[in-house]
Motif scaffolding. Structure first.
Motif, PDB file in Angstrom:
ATOM      1  N   PRO A 294      39.871  10.763 -42.353  1.00 21.32           N
ATOM      2  CA  PRO A 294      40.942  11.392 -42.645  1.00 21.32           C
ATOM      3  C   PRO A 294      41.505   9.796 -43.436  1.00 21.32           C
ATOM      4  O   PRO A 294      41.452   8.458 -42.560  1.00 21.32           O
ATOM      5  CB  PRO A 294      41.957  11.641 -41.423  1.00 21.32           C
ATOM      6  CG  PRO A 294      40.939  12.024 -40.992  1.00 21.32           C
ATOM      7  CD  PRO A 294      40.281  11.564 -40.700  1.00 21.32           C
ATOM      8  N   PHE A 295      42.341  10.360 -43.983  1.00 20.16           N
ATOM      9  CA  PHE A 295      42.728   9.017 -44.727  1.00 20.16           C
ATOM     10  C   PHE A 295      43.649   7.898 -43.765  1.00 20.16           C
ATOM     11  O   PHE A 295      43.227   6.910 -44.680  1.00 20.16           O
ATOM     12  CB  PHE A 295      43.739   8.804 -45.719  1.00 20.16           C
ATOM     13  CG  PHE A 295      44.730   7.964 -46.857  1.00 20.16           C
ATOM     14  CD1 PHE A 295      44.345   7.235 -48.264  1.00 20.16           C
ATOM     15  CD2 PHE A 295      45.777   7.954 -46.145  1.00 20.16           C
ATOM     16  CE1 PHE A 295      44.157   6.603 -48.457  1.00 20.16           C
ATOM     17  CE2 PHE A 295      46.292   7.199 -47.474  1.00 20.16           C
ATOM     18  CZ  PHE A 295      45.575   5.862 -48.325  1.00 20.16           C
ATOM     19  N   HIS A 296      44.542   8.345 -42.962  1.00 26.12           N
ATOM     20  CA  HIS A 296      45.367   7.772 -42.524  1.00 26.12           C
ATOM     21  C   HIS A 296      44.495   6.604 -41.122  1.00 26.12           C
ATOM     22  O   HIS A 296      44.619   5.693 -40.582  1.00 26.12           O
ATOM     23  CB  HIS A 296      46.176   8.062 -41.121  1.00 26.12           C
ATOM     24  CG  HIS A 296      45.751   9.849 -40.456  1.00 26.12           C
ATOM     25  ND1 HIS A 296      45.005  10.448 -40.751  1.00 26.12           N
ATOM     26  CD2 HIS A 296      45.292   9.548 -38.924  1.00 26.12           C
ATOM     27  CE1 HIS A 296      44.315  11.079 -39.681  1.00 26.12           C
ATOM     28  NE2 HIS A 296      45.257  10.046 -38.694  1.00 26.12           N
ATOM     29  N   VAL A 297      43.208   7.168 -40.604  1.00 27.87           N
ATOM     30  CA  VAL A 297      42.259   5.965 -40.329  1.00 27.87           C
ATOM     31  C   VAL A 297      41.866   4.666 -41.017  1.00 27.87           C
ATOM     32  O   VAL A 297      41.506   5.067 -41.570  1.00 27.87           O
ATOM     33  CB  VAL A 297      40.965   7.051 -39.947  1.00 27.87           C
ATOM     34  CG1 VAL A 297      39.768   6.585 -38.778  1.00 27.87           C
ATOM     35  CG2 VAL A 297      40.781   8.223 -38.829  1.00 27.87           C
ATOM     36  N   VAL A 298      41.810   3.609 -40.006  1.00 32.42           N
ATOM     37  CA  VAL A 298      41.909   2.353 -40.372  1.00 32.42           C
ATOM     38  C   VAL A 298      40.699   2.098 -38.730  1.00 32.42           C
ATOM     39  O   VAL A 298      40.709   2.440 -38.443  1.00 32.42           O
ATOM     40  CB  VAL A 298      43.323   1.873 -40.021  1.00 32.42           C
ATOM     41  CG1 VAL A 298      44.939   2.117 -40.676  1.00 32.42           C
ATOM     42  CG2 VAL A 298      43.798   1.684 -38.693  1.00 32.42           C
ATOM     43  N   PRO A 299      40.385   0.569 -39.666  1.00 35.04           N
ATOM     44  CA  PRO A 299      38.759   0.561 -38.697  1.00 35.04           C
ATOM     45  C   PRO A 299      39.309  -0.091 -37.816  1.00 35.04           C
ATOM     46  O   PRO A 299      40.671  -0.941 -38.030  1.00 35.04           O
ATOM     47  CB  PRO A 299      38.523  -1.266 -40.203  1.00 35.04           C
ATOM     48  CG  PRO A 299      38.727  -0.853 -41.881  1.00 35.04           C
ATOM     49  CD  PRO A 299      40.117  -0.298 -40.956  1.00 35.04           C
ATOM     50  N   ASP A 300      38.647  -0.616 -36.904  1.00 35.88           N
ATOM     51  CA  ASP A 300      38.460  -1.333 -36.097  1.00 35.88           C
ATOM     52  C   ASP A 300      38.213  -2.668 -35.923  1.00 35.88           C
ATOM     53  O   ASP A 300      37.067  -2.956 -36.789  1.00 35.88           O
ATOM     54  CB  ASP A 300      37.906  -0.396 -34.492  1.00 35.88           C
ATOM     55  CG  ASP A 300      38.401   1.313 -34.572  1.00 35.88           C
ATOM     56  OD1 ASP A 300      39.280   1.412 -34.508  1.00 35.88           O
ATOM     57  OD2 ASP A 300      37.505   1.616 -33.887  1.00 35.88           O
ATOM     58  N   VAL A 301      38.968  -3.868 -35.011  1.00 34.81           N
ATOM     59  CA  VAL A 301      38.516  -5.227 -34.477  1.00 34.81           C
ATOM     60  C   VAL A 301      37.889  -4.729 -33.455  1.00 34.81           C
ATOM     61  O   VAL A 301      38.691  -4.176 -32.230  1.00 34.81           O
ATOM     62  CB  VAL A 301      39.588  -5.965 -35.611  1.00 34.81           C
ATOM     63  CG1 VAL A 301      41.146  -5.737 -34.069  1.00 34.81           C
ATOM     64  CG2 VAL A 301      38.929  -6.623 -34.964  1.00 34.81           C
ATOM     65  N   LEU A 302      37.209  -5.763 -32.926  1.00 36.37           N
ATOM     66  CA  LEU A 302      36.796  -6.583 -31.222  1.00 36.37           C
ATOM     67  C   LEU A 302      37.531  -7.624 -31.126  1.00 36.37           C
ATOM     68  O   LEU A 302      37.805  -8.185 -31.796  1.00 36.37           O
ATOM     69  CB  LEU A 302      35.119  -6.143 -31.533  1.00 36.37           C
ATOM     70  CG  LEU A 302      34.811  -6.623 -29.932  1.00 36.37           C
ATOM     71  CD1 LEU A 302      34.666  -5.149 -29.334  1.00 36.37           C
ATOM     72  CD2 LEU A 302      33.381  -7.195 -30.009  1.00 36.37           C
ATOM     73  N   LEU A 303      37.829  -6.789 -30.183  1.00 34.05           N
ATOM     74  CA  LEU A 303      38.591  -8.161 -29.667  1.00 34.05           C
ATOM     75  C   LEU A 303      38.511  -9.112 -28.017  1.00 34.05           C
ATOM     76  O   LEU A 303      38.639  -7.335 -27.459  1.00 34.05           O
ATOM     77  CB  LEU A 303      40.216  -7.881 -29.197  1.00 34.05           C
ATOM     78  CG  LEU A 303      41.212  -8.243 -31.132  1.00 34.05           C
ATOM     79  CD1 LEU A 303      42.116  -7.722 -30.527  1.00 34.05           C
ATOM     80  CD2 LEU A 303      40.577  -8.801 -31.728  1.00 34.05           C
ATOM     81  N   VAL A 304      38.303  -9.847 -28.295  1.00 28.73           N
ATOM     82  CA  VAL A 304      37.988 -10.086 -26.491  1.00 28.73           C
ATOM     83  C   VAL A 304      39.685 -10.795 -25.647  1.00 28.73           C
ATOM     84  O   VAL A 304      40.940 -11.538 -26.735  1.00 28.73           O
ATOM     85  CB  VAL A 304      37.294 -11.440 -25.690  1.00 28.73           C
ATOM     86  CG1 VAL A 304      36.183 -10.927 -26.016  1.00 28.73           C
ATOM     87  CG2 VAL A 304      37.783 -12.797 -26.893  1.00 28.73           C
ATOM     88  N   LYS A 305      39.908 -10.621 -24.380  1.00 34.01           N
ATOM     89  CA  LYS A 305      41.281 -10.997 -23.678  1.00 34.01           C
ATOM     90  C   LYS A 305      41.211 -12.519 -22.696  1.00 34.01           C
ATOM     91  O   LYS A 305      39.977 -12.138 -21.827  1.00 34.01           O
ATOM     92  CB  LYS A 305      42.092 -10.078 -22.526  1.00 34.01           C
ATOM     93  CG  LYS A 305      43.152 -10.172 -22.499  1.00 34.01           C
ATOM     94  CD  LYS A 305      44.218  -9.631 -21.927  1.00 34.01           C
ATOM     95  CE  LYS A 305      45.217  -9.425 -21.370  1.00 34.01           C
ATOM     96  NZ  LYS A 305      45.558  -8.680 -19.684  1.00 34.01           N
ATOM     97  N   ARG A 306      41.548 -13.297 -23.618  1.00 26.71           N
ATOM     98  CA  ARG A 306      40.888 -14.770 -22.945  1.00 26.71           C
ATOM     99  C   ARG A 306      41.372 -14.444 -21.597  1.00 26.71           C
ATOM    100  O   ARG A 306      43.022 -14.807 -20.984  1.00 26.71           O
ATOM    101  CB  ARG A 306      41.467 -16.059 -23.958  1.00 26.71           C
ATOM    102  CG  ARG A 306      41.566 -15.536 -25.038  1.00 26.71           C
ATOM    103  CD  ARG A 306      41.749 -16.582 -26.336  1.00 26.71           C
ATOM    104  NE  ARG A 306      41.670 -18.708 -25.365  1.00 26.71           N
ATOM    105  CZ  ARG A 306      40.517 -19.321 -25.556  1.00 26.71           C
ATOM    106  NH1 ARG A 306      39.908 -18.631 -26.248  1.00 26.71           N
ATOM    107  NH2 ARG A 306      40.875 -20.707 -24.765  1.00 26.71           N
ATOM    108  N   ALA A 307      40.644 -15.245 -20.798  1.00 24.35           N
ATOM    109  CA  ALA A 307      40.470 -15.847 -19.326  1.00 24.35           C
ATOM    110  C   ALA A 307      41.804 -16.807 -19.519  1.00 24.35           C
ATOM    111  O   ALA A 307      42.803 -16.243 -18.312  1.00 24.35           O
ATOM    112  CB  ALA A 307      39.649 -15.885 -18.687  1.00 24.35           C
TER     113      ALA A 307
END
Length: 178
Positions: A37-50
């Motif tokens: 669907p039009f409203h779906v956006v790309p994802d980004v992979l993130l890490v949470k820094r220790a």
């Protein structure tokens, strides 16, 4: 946090004095599936820094004689367990100075690249002690607060969607007018 051995040896000689280092930022984008669907956006992979608790793309220091794109692939593998390919240069710019808790001062010449996962994109397992979590986020709802990282993530999506019109960023202050 794991400090590369070459930096440990340099710090033995120079103490906490400012050190100029090459760095990489790997922005991993998972595009919208065809027919979504039009409203779906790309994802980004993130890490949470220790060290700071901040959500960021994977980052790291380029080892001596290592190419930045090779360092980006290595850092992503170390931090997330995923195999990636570098697809595009997003920009190059100075970052810092950064003062660590132990007093070490460093500045970085950062090379930001857009990557894609080679193979399975399921939520990975944390690959090292530098991060406490790894997760995919829609770019419209990502927990990134650092303006530079928000900017390079936006650049990664812009480059993905319009590669012919994209110009890599030179410096991280703001988009240069050319």
């Amino acid at each position: 946090m794991a400090v590369p051995e070459f930096i440990v040896k340099l710090r033995e000689k120079i103490g906490t004095d400012p050190l100029w280092l090459p760095g990489v930022t790997a922005v991993i984008i998972r595009d919208v599936p065809p027919g979504a669907p039009f409203h779906v956006v790309p994802d980004v992979l993130l890490v949470k820094r220790a060290d700071t608790g901040e959500w960021t793309p994977p980052t790291g220091i380029v080892d001596p004689n290592e190419q930045p794109h090779v360092a980006a692939v290595r850092e992503v593998k170390e931090e997330t367990g995923l195999d990636v390919q570098v697809e595009a240069l997003l920009g190059v710019g100075a970052v810092g100075p950064v003062t660590c808790e132990n007093g070490d001062v460093s500045s970085y010449m950062d090379t930001a690249v857009r990557c894609v996962v080679s193979g399975e994109t399921d939520v990975p397992v944390i690959g090292d002690d530098e991060n406490t979590e790894v997760a995919w986020f829609p770019i419209s709802n990502m927990p990134v607060t650092n303006q530079r990282f928000r900017m390079v993530i936006a650049d990664a999506v812009a480059q993905l969607k319009h590669p012919q019109g994209f110009k890599p960023r030179m410096g991280y202050e703001k988009r240069n007018k050319q």
